[in-house]
Design a protein around this motif. Structure first.
Motif, PDB file in Angstrom:
ATOM      1  N   UNK A 113       0.808  -1.219   0.000  1.00  0.00           N
ATOM      2  CA  UNK A 113       0.000   0.000   0.000  1.00  0.00           C
ATOM      3  C   UNK A 113       0.843   1.272   0.000  1.00  0.00           C
ATOM      4  N   UNK A 114       2.170   1.132   0.049  1.00  0.00           N
ATOM      5  CA  UNK A 114       3.069   2.278   0.075  1.00  0.00           C
ATOM      6  C   UNK A 114       2.973   3.029  -1.250  1.00  0.00           C
ATOM      7  N   UNK A 115       2.605   4.304  -1.172  1.00  0.00           N
ATOM      8  CA  UNK A 115       2.468   5.120  -2.384  1.00  0.00           C
ATOM      9  C   UNK A 115       3.762   5.866  -2.708  1.00  0.00           C
TER      10      UNK A 115
END
Length: 113
Positions: A91-93
């Motif tokens: 989920x790291x953008x």
């Protein structure tokens, strides 16, 4: 260590063996040396199971080295290099920025910080 492992001198299940199996191997006289937290094995010499094995005596020794006189790699030295695990969530953008942070922490400047 790889040579010892290949020759069967190091337990193939070393990293997966559970405590009951570990203790059973020790008290069935199948272990000549071990690498474990000293607090865990400190009392083994006084257990009734140990008294049944002639010559049983656990003692703390220095870590093994390849050549006499070499300095052993200790846990403290490993902690200086790899003190914790890193991961990046799916989920790291900001993966690129996160990787830059990881790189910085392992740089000379980051280590000093």
């Amino acid at each position: 260590m790889n040579k010892w492992y290949s020759e069967g001198l190091i337990d193939k299940e070393l990293l997966s063996r559970q405590e009951p199996d570990y203790k059973a191997a020790i008290f069935n006289d199948k272990v000549g040396a071990t690498s474990h937290w000293i607090g865990f094995v400190a009392g083994f010499n006084d257990l009734p199971e140990a008294k049944k094995i002639k010559g049983f005596h656990f003692e703390v020794t220095n870590p093994p080295v390849l050549n006499k006189g070499d300095k052993a790699l200790t846990n403290l030295q490993q902690l200086i290099t790899v003190p914790w695990a890193w991961g990046i969530s799916k989920n790291n953008k900001n993966v690129e920025a996160t990787m830059k942070l990881f790189d910085y922490v392992y740089s000379n400047e980051g280590q000093l910080l």
